[in-house]
Design a protein around this motif. Structure first.
Motif, short mmCIF file in Angstrom:
data_model
loop_
_atom_site.label_atom_id
_atom_site.label_comp_id
_atom_site.label_asym_id
_atom_site.label_seq_id
_atom_site.Cartn_x
_atom_site.Cartn_y
_atom_site.Cartn_z
N GLU A 118 0.82 -1.21 0.00
CA GLU A 118 0.00 0.00 0.00
C GLU A 118 0.86 1.26 0.00
N ALA A 119 1.95 1.25 0.76
CA ALA A 119 2.84 2.41 0.79
C ALA A 119 3.51 2.63 -0.56
N MET A 120 3.96 1.54 -1.20
CA MET A 120 4.58 1.69 -2.52
C MET A 120 3.59 2.23 -3.53
N ILE A 121 2.38 1.68 -3.54
CA ILE A 121 1.37 2.12 -4.51
C ILE A 121 1.01 3.59 -4.28
N ALA A 122 0.93 4.01 -3.03
CA ALA A 122 0.66 5.42 -2.75
C ALA A 122 1.74 6.31 -3.34
N GLY A 123 3.01 5.86 -3.26
CA GLY A 123 4.10 6.63 -3.85
C GLY A 123 3.99 6.70 -5.36
N VAL A 124 3.63 5.58 -5.98
CA VAL A 124 3.42 5.59 -7.44
C VAL A 124 2.31 6.56 -7.81
N ASN A 125 1.24 6.55 -7.05
CA ASN A 125 0.12 7.45 -7.34
C ASN A 125 0.52 8.92 -7.22
N ARG A 126 1.36 9.23 -6.24
CA ARG A 126 1.83 10.62 -6.09
C ARG A 126 2.64 11.04 -7.31
N ARG A 127 3.48 10.14 -7.79
CA ARG A 127 4.27 10.48 -8.99
C ARG A 127 3.38 10.61 -10.21
N HIS A 128 2.40 9.72 -10.33
CA HIS A 128 1.47 9.80 -11.47
C HIS A 128 0.71 11.13 -11.50
N ALA A 129 0.42 11.66 -10.33
CA ALA A 129 -0.37 12.90 -10.26
C ALA A 129 0.36 14.06 -10.92
N ARG A 130 1.68 13.95 -11.07
CA ARG A 130 2.46 15.03 -11.68
C ARG A 130 2.66 14.85 -13.18
N VAL A 131 2.18 13.73 -13.73
CA VAL A 131 2.42 13.43 -15.15
C VAL A 131 1.22 13.87 -15.97
N THR A 132 1.41 14.92 -16.73
CA THR A 132 0.37 15.43 -17.62
C THR A 132 1.03 15.87 -18.93
N GLY A 133 0.21 16.06 -19.95
CA GLY A 133 0.75 16.51 -21.22
C GLY A 133 -0.31 16.50 -22.31
N VAL A 134 0.16 16.63 -23.54
CA VAL A 134 -0.72 16.65 -24.71
C VAL A 134 -0.09 15.74 -25.77
N THR A 135 -0.89 14.90 -26.39
CA THR A 135 -0.39 14.01 -27.43
C THR A 135 -0.05 14.80 -28.69
N ASP A 136 0.61 14.14 -29.64
CA ASP A 136 0.94 14.80 -30.91
C ASP A 136 -0.30 15.27 -31.65
N CYS A 137 -1.42 14.60 -31.38
CA CYS A 137 -2.68 14.97 -32.04
C CYS A 137 -3.50 15.97 -31.22
N GLY A 138 -2.91 16.47 -30.13
CA GLY A 138 -3.58 17.50 -29.37
C GLY A 138 -4.51 17.02 -28.28
N TYR A 158 -3.73 14.58 -21.69
CA TYR A 158 -3.72 13.36 -20.90
C TYR A 158 -3.17 13.64 -19.51
N ALA A 159 -3.53 12.78 -18.59
CA ALA A 159 -3.00 12.80 -17.23
C ALA A 159 -2.84 11.36 -16.78
N ALA A 160 -1.73 11.05 -16.14
CA ALA A 160 -1.46 9.67 -15.76
C ALA A 160 -2.44 9.15 -14.71
N ASP A 161 -3.10 10.05 -14.00
CA ASP A 161 -4.07 9.60 -13.00
C ASP A 161 -5.50 9.65 -13.52
N ASP A 162 -5.67 9.77 -14.84
CA ASP A 162 -6.99 9.66 -15.46
C ASP A 162 -7.50 8.24 -15.22
N THR A 163 -8.66 8.11 -14.62
CA THR A 163 -9.15 6.78 -14.26
C THR A 163 -9.36 5.89 -15.48
#
Length: 279
Positions: free
Chosen positions: A85-105, A108-113
């Protein structure tokens, strides 16, 4: 990651030692093949592809990335629940910082369900079906059980609608298929993973064959769509890969998570590997 899989004694994991998952995840051949299959399916989805390719070290340091992913799988299955559970919580915190836009515009966000559901679905499919195809055939109820066992961890990762049975996987795949597409990134990934030193030097010659085995697991119509119809195993290679998978299923390494976790739960280190045991 310094994880003590053998202590504290009796500490339960997210899944129990009698689970199908504990049998599946002890096998390094199945894990490698299933992990590559999962990544192929992930890279077919444009938003997941952008997140993986733009925010991870797959291109620059694929072996470290593979090892981290493999360790995360081991912790999720075999480690004491609190550790997982502690490891997964850490992964989730890192995912929350991952966002961007695809080449087609597409944003996206890594924590998108929706994307988390797909990533968890592809991982379960890859690992379950790699074991089923190349190690030991699982009955339909056993495969359903393995899907169900993955659900608690999937929810911790934020994938609340990840499939929990074969039927649910087929429904998810059918719904996702219109969004899946070929990409040069998939070809680049295959080239990288064929050549990355993922195995000891004495076993590295088999690595391209295991990558082809991973391609073979991708559903046939999707292989065609992704342009991978000529990248799978030849007829003579399939029994060779099965032989390697079966041999690895009996190889007891007492320092590995499966053996250490068995000891934690009061079982002998070779318990999962015994021909007369849960196999």
């Amino acid at each position: 990651m310094e994880i003590d899989f053998a202590h504290p004694r009796g500490a339960v994991a997210l899944t129990g030692p009698d689970s199908v998952s504990w049998r599946i995840f002890k096998n390094p051949v199945g894990l490698f093949i299933g992990g590559v299959t999962a990544v192929l399916l992930e890279l077919a989805e444009p938003r997941v592809r952008a997140g993986v390719w733009d925010h991870t070290s797959f291109r620059t340091d694929p072996v470290t990335r593979l090892r981290r992913t493999g360790m995360a799988a081991m912790v999720t299955v075999y480690a004491p629940r609190e550790t997982a559970e502690a490891m997964i919580a850490g992964v989730n915190r890192r995912h929350a910082r991952v966002t961007g836009v695809t080449d087609c515009g597409q944003p996206y966000a890594a924590d998108d369900t929706d994307l988390l559901d797909w990533v968890q679905a592809t991982a379960s499919f890859g690992f379950i079906h790699a074991y089923h195809a190349y190690v030991r055939a699982l009955t339909s109820p056993e495969r359903d059980q393995a899907w169900s066992e993955a659900a608690p961890a999937a929810r911790l990762y934020g994938a609340h609608n990840a499939p929990s049975s074969e039927a649910e996987w087929r429904a998810v795949l059918a719904g996702m298929s219109p969004r899946l597409e070929a990409s040069p990134v998939i070809r680049e990934f295959l080239q990288i993973i064929r050549n990355a030193p993922a195995f000891p030097s004495v076993a590295r010659a088999i690595q391209p064959m295991l990558v082809r085995a991973a391609v073979d697991l991708v559903p046939e119509d999707l292989r065609m769509k992704l342009g991978l119809q000529h990248d799978g195993l030849s007829a003579w290679e399939r029994p060779v890969v099965r032989g390697m998978g079966r041999a690895a299923d009996s190889l007891v390494l007492e320092s590995m998570p499966a053996a250490r976790a068995s000891v934690r739960m009061g079982r002998p280190p070779d318990w999962l590997y015994r021909a007369a045991g849960p196999n």
